[in-house]
Design a protein around this motif. Sequence first.
Motif, PDB file in Angstrom:
ATOM      1  N   ARG A  83      73.433  38.828  -0.105  1.00  0.00           N
ATOM      2  CA  ARG A  83      72.518  38.386   0.942  1.00  0.00           C
ATOM      3  C   ARG A  83      72.777  39.137   2.239  1.00  0.00           C
ATOM      4  O   ARG A  83      73.923  39.373   2.629  1.00  0.00           O
ATOM      5  CB  ARG A  83      72.660  36.884   1.176  1.00  0.00           C
ATOM      6  CG  ARG A  83      71.639  36.342   2.172  1.00  0.00           C
ATOM      7  CD  ARG A  83      71.521  34.843   2.098  1.00  0.00           C
ATOM      8  NE  ARG A  83      70.411  34.383   2.942  1.00  0.00           N
ATOM      9  CZ  ARG A  83      69.726  33.283   2.734  1.00  0.00           C
ATOM     10  NH1 ARG A  83      70.015  32.516   1.712  1.00  0.00           N
ATOM     11  NH2 ARG A  83      68.742  32.932   3.536  1.00  0.00           N
ATOM     12  N   VAL A  84      71.690  39.493   2.928  1.00  0.00           N
ATOM     13  CA  VAL A  84      71.757  40.222   4.195  1.00  0.00           C
ATOM     14  C   VAL A  84      71.773  39.207   5.329  1.00  0.00           C
ATOM     15  O   VAL A  84      70.873  38.372   5.440  1.00  0.00           O
ATOM     16  CB  VAL A  84      70.539  41.157   4.338  1.00  0.00           C
ATOM     17  CG1 VAL A  84      70.468  41.735   5.736  1.00  0.00           C
ATOM     18  CG2 VAL A  84      70.591  42.258   3.294  1.00  0.00           C
ATOM     19  N   SER A  85      72.792  39.266   6.183  1.00  0.00           N
ATOM     20  CA  SER A  85      72.849  38.377   7.343  1.00  0.00           C
ATOM     21  C   SER A  85      72.689  39.134   8.653  1.00  0.00           C
ATOM     22  O   SER A  85      72.339  38.543   9.673  1.00  0.00           O
ATOM     23  CB  SER A  85      74.156  37.584   7.349  1.00  0.00           C
ATOM     24  OG  SER A  85      75.269  38.442   7.278  1.00  0.00           O
ATOM     25  N   VAL A  86      72.964  40.426   8.645  1.00  0.00           N
ATOM     26  CA  VAL A  86      72.717  41.287   9.807  1.00  0.00           C
ATOM     27  C   VAL A  86      72.081  42.570   9.279  1.00  0.00           C
ATOM     28  O   VAL A  86      72.092  42.818   8.072  1.00  0.00           O
ATOM     29  CB  VAL A  86      74.029  41.621  10.570  1.00  0.00           C
ATOM     30  CG1 VAL A  86      74.637  40.369  11.162  1.00  0.00           C
ATOM     31  CG2 VAL A  86      75.028  42.330   9.662  1.00  0.00           C
ATOM     32  N   PRO A  87      71.498  43.396  10.143  1.00  0.00           N
ATOM     33  CA  PRO A  87      70.921  44.652   9.650  1.00  0.00           C
ATOM     34  C   PRO A  87      71.940  45.486   8.890  1.00  0.00           C
ATOM     35  O   PRO A  87      73.074  45.666   9.333  1.00  0.00           O
ATOM     36  CB  PRO A  87      70.484  45.347  10.951  1.00  0.00           C
ATOM     37  CG  PRO A  87      70.214  44.228  11.899  1.00  0.00           C
ATOM     38  CD  PRO A  87      71.244  43.199  11.583  1.00  0.00           C
ATOM     39  N   VAL A  88      71.546  45.980   7.709  1.00  0.00           N
ATOM     40  CA  VAL A  88      72.440  46.773   6.878  1.00  0.00           C
ATOM     41  C   VAL A  88      71.799  48.119   6.560  1.00  0.00           C
ATOM     42  O   VAL A  88      70.584  48.221   6.402  1.00  0.00           O
ATOM     43  CB  VAL A  88      72.804  46.041   5.566  1.00  0.00           C
ATOM     44  CG1 VAL A  88      73.571  44.771   5.852  1.00  0.00           C
ATOM     45  CG2 VAL A  88      71.561  45.737   4.749  1.00  0.00           C
ATOM     46  N   GLY A 186      72.891  45.365  14.494  1.00  0.00           N
ATOM     47  CA  GLY A 186      73.874  44.299  14.374  1.00  0.00           C
ATOM     48  C   GLY A 186      73.357  42.996  14.952  1.00  0.00           C
ATOM     49  O   GLY A 186      72.532  42.319  14.357  1.00  0.00           O
ATOM     50  N   ASP A 187      73.848  42.647  16.143  1.00  0.00           N
ATOM     51  CA  ASP A 187      73.414  41.430  16.822  1.00  0.00           C
ATOM     52  C   ASP A 187      72.726  41.773  18.139  1.00  0.00           C
ATOM     53  O   ASP A 187      72.787  41.005  19.101  1.00  0.00           O
ATOM     54  CB  ASP A 187      74.615  40.507  17.078  1.00  0.00           C
ATOM     55  CG  ASP A 187      75.726  41.201  17.867  1.00  0.00           C
ATOM     56  OD1 ASP A 187      75.630  42.424  18.076  1.00  0.00           O
ATOM     57  OD2 ASP A 187      76.684  40.521  18.278  1.00  0.00           O
ATOM     58  N   ALA A 188      72.065  42.927  18.182  1.00  0.00           N
ATOM     59  CA  ALA A 188      71.426  43.382  19.418  1.00  0.00           C
ATOM     60  C   ALA A 188      70.070  44.007  19.127  1.00  0.00           C
ATOM     61  O   ALA A 188      69.783  44.419  17.996  1.00  0.00           O
ATOM     62  CB  ALA A 188      72.319  44.407  20.132  1.00  0.00           C
ATOM     63  N   VAL A 189      69.232  44.061  20.163  1.00  0.00           N
ATOM     64  CA  VAL A 189      67.962  44.782  20.082  1.00  0.00           C
ATOM     65  C   VAL A 189      67.834  45.693  21.288  1.00  0.00           C
ATOM     66  O   VAL A 189      68.389  45.423  22.358  1.00  0.00           O
ATOM     67  CB  VAL A 189      66.736  43.834  20.033  1.00  0.00           C
ATOM     68  CG1 VAL A 189      66.743  42.990  18.780  1.00  0.00           C
ATOM     69  CG2 VAL A 189      66.662  42.966  21.273  1.00  0.00           C
ATOM     70  N   MET A 190      67.108  46.778  21.095  1.00  0.00           N
ATOM     71  CA  MET A 190      66.796  47.706  22.185  1.00  0.00           C
ATOM     72  C   MET A 190      65.287  47.849  22.258  1.00  0.00           C
ATOM     73  O   MET A 190      64.626  48.107  21.251  1.00  0.00           O
ATOM     74  CB  MET A 190      67.433  49.066  21.922  1.00  0.00           C
ATOM     75  CG  MET A 190      66.908  50.191  22.802  1.00  0.00           C
ATOM     76  SD  MET A 190      67.522  51.800  22.256  1.00  0.00           S
ATOM     77  CE  MET A 190      66.198  52.875  22.820  1.00  0.00           C
ATOM     78  N   ALA A 191      64.742  47.656  23.452  1.00  0.00           N
ATOM     79  CA  ALA A 191      63.299  47.806  23.667  1.00  0.00           C
ATOM     80  C   ALA A 191      63.062  48.849  24.744  1.00  0.00           C
ATOM     81  O   ALA A 191      63.885  49.027  25.653  1.00  0.00           O
ATOM     82  CB  ALA A 191      62.673  46.477  24.079  1.00  0.00           C
ATOM     83  N   VAL A 192      61.930  49.550  24.645  1.00  0.00           N
ATOM     84  CA  VAL A 192      61.607  50.630  25.579  1.00  0.00           C
ATOM     85  C   VAL A 192      60.208  50.412  26.153  1.00  0.00           C
ATOM     86  O   VAL A 192      59.267  50.129  25.417  1.00  0.00           O
ATOM     87  CB  VAL A 192      61.663  52.006  24.868  1.00  0.00           C
ATOM     88  CG1 VAL A 192      61.246  53.123  25.824  1.00  0.00           C
ATOM     89  CG2 VAL A 192      63.057  52.265  24.323  1.00  0.00           C
ATOM     90  N   TRP A 193      60.102  50.543  27.474  1.00  0.00           N
ATOM     91  CA  TRP A 193      58.805  50.572  28.147  1.00  0.00           C
ATOM     92  C   TRP A 193      58.600  51.978  28.688  1.00  0.00           C
ATOM     93  O   TRP A 193      59.462  52.508  29.409  1.00  0.00           O
ATOM     94  CB  TRP A 193      58.763  49.581  29.310  1.00  0.00           C
ATOM     95  CG  TRP A 193      58.520  48.158  28.913  1.00  0.00           C
ATOM     96  CD1 TRP A 193      57.342  47.472  28.969  1.00  0.00           C
ATOM     97  CD2 TRP A 193      59.483  47.214  28.414  1.00  0.00           C
ATOM     98  NE1 TRP A 193      57.507  46.176  28.533  1.00  0.00           N
ATOM     99  CE2 TRP A 193      58.819  45.992  28.180  1.00  0.00           C
ATOM    100  CE3 TRP A 193      60.854  47.290  28.140  1.00  0.00           C
ATOM    101  CZ2 TRP A 193      59.469  44.865  27.694  1.00  0.00           C
ATOM    102  CZ3 TRP A 193      61.495  46.171  27.652  1.00  0.00           C
ATOM    103  CH2 TRP A 193      60.807  44.976  27.434  1.00  0.00           C
ATOM    104  N   ILE A 194      57.489  52.604  28.334  1.00  0.00           N
ATOM    105  CA  ILE A 194      57.178  53.947  28.818  1.00  0.00           C
ATOM    106  C   ILE A 194      56.218  53.815  29.996  1.00  0.00           C
ATOM    107  O   ILE A 194      55.153  53.213  29.886  1.00  0.00           O
ATOM    108  CB  ILE A 194      56.554  54.811  27.711  1.00  0.00           C
ATOM    109  CG1 ILE A 194      57.537  54.934  26.543  1.00  0.00           C
ATOM    110  CG2 ILE A 194      56.186  56.193  28.250  1.00  0.00           C
ATOM    111  CD1 ILE A 194      56.993  55.722  25.374  1.00  0.00           C
ATOM    112  N   HIS A 195      56.611  54.384  31.134  1.00  0.00           N
ATOM    113  CA  HIS A 195      55.824  54.255  32.354  1.00  0.00           C
ATOM    114  C   HIS A 195      54.910  55.456  32.558  1.00  0.00           C
ATOM    115  O   HIS A 195      55.090  56.517  31.937  1.00  0.00           O
ATOM    116  CB  HIS A 195      56.759  54.107  33.561  1.00  0.00           C
ATOM    117  CG  HIS A 195      57.723  52.961  33.409  1.00  0.00           C
ATOM    118  ND1 HIS A 195      57.314  51.650  33.328  1.00  0.00           N
ATOM    119  CD2 HIS A 195      59.087  52.931  33.322  1.00  0.00           C
ATOM    120  CE1 HIS A 195      58.374  50.864  33.196  1.00  0.00           C
ATOM    121  NE2 HIS A 195      59.453  51.619  33.182  1.00  0.00           N
ATOM    122  N   GLY A 196      53.947  55.299  33.435  1.00  0.00           N
ATOM    123  CA  GLY A 196      52.995  56.365  33.715  1.00  0.00           C
ATOM    124  C   GLY A 196      53.590  57.454  34.590  1.00  0.00           C
ATOM    125  O   GLY A 196      54.662  57.307  35.178  1.00  0.00           O
ATOM    126  N   ALA A 197      52.846  58.545  34.685  1.00  0.00           N
ATOM    127  CA  ALA A 197      53.313  59.693  35.468  1.00  0.00           C
ATOM    128  C   ALA A 197      53.386  59.391  36.956  1.00  0.00           C
ATOM    129  O   ALA A 197      54.100  60.070  37.707  1.00  0.00           O
ATOM    130  CB  ALA A 197      52.387  60.889  35.226  1.00  0.00           C
TER     131      ALA A 197
END
Length: 334
Positions: A83-88, A186-197
């Motif tokens: 069973r998967v409990s964290v990203p593998v 693992g137990d984290a996420v990364m999100a990205v916002w791309i801004h305008g010029a």
Amino acid sequence: MVSQRVATAQPVPHLILRTESGSRYLSLVGSSCWTAGRGDDNNFVLPDRWISRNHAMLQRMETGEFYLIDLGSRNGSFVNGRRVSVPVTLQNGDRLTFGQTELEFYTPDTEHLNHSPVGLDSQEFTATATLHVRRLISVLVVDIRNFTGMTRQIDEKLLSEVIGTWFRCAGEIIREYGSWVDKYIGDAVMAVWIHGAQGISPEEMVRITRALSAMHKMTSQLHERYPLPFPLQIGAGLNTGYAMVGNTGTGDRPDYTALGDTVNAAFRLESSTKQIGSDIALGETTYQYLAESGISPDLFKQHTVSLKGYDVPTLTYAGSFTDLDTFLKLMPND
């Protein structure tokens, strides 16, 4: 969505779905993220009553590695019977089990990742294009606090449901506020916002902090849904700057990922919150944009921190989620 027939000598990453009526080929090209579940909103719709509506996700990293992430499914996701409990990380030939559905994961050598599949109708696939441009971005890294301690106190089934639910809800929040989850780690996420010029408007930066506040509230309420030994908490690093943004996807479905120092610093800033005893660490540029929105200097205190891998000490502005909510209460709603 699961109609492709199996062909031999496939040179691209793919899944093989085993069914009573035969095998199906599921391509893993043209994006970096694929969801599987009973619901019609998934990339791979699997009509199995033991599968949750949004069951699991496969994510391709820029290194070419693939991760399997369970999304809080009731009956779990399994890799080679475990069973998967964290990203593998998935390996070539791994057996995936969702409910009573069996799939096999295959990935070729990395030099073949961008080639078209052999023996399939060319209309079913579009060659992957890659384009890197320098863009102004904001990177948010959010990590569950004391996750290791929790893993020692609850069983694997409950752990899988909790972390999967957290990943799914985090993704929904981030999409609601105009971005996407670039990485589940693992137990984290990364999100990205791309801004305008033209730069970043105060409203844009406030929207990002609203996403962070919503993630905090969602996390702190999970113990009301699951029998956890303690309420979960998160820490966050938010950094703004220029980075190389890669467009790796088909023309009608571009898929972005960001690389560079701005991204690395966001991870280091999140780690620094543990050193300075705060919930949130803002990069200097991020704080300057928030200052234009009217953030009080009393809320986020200035610190000088030594980030791992950096020779020069870094300036950061740190505070609590209470401080963040105090700031947001003064801001007009979008």
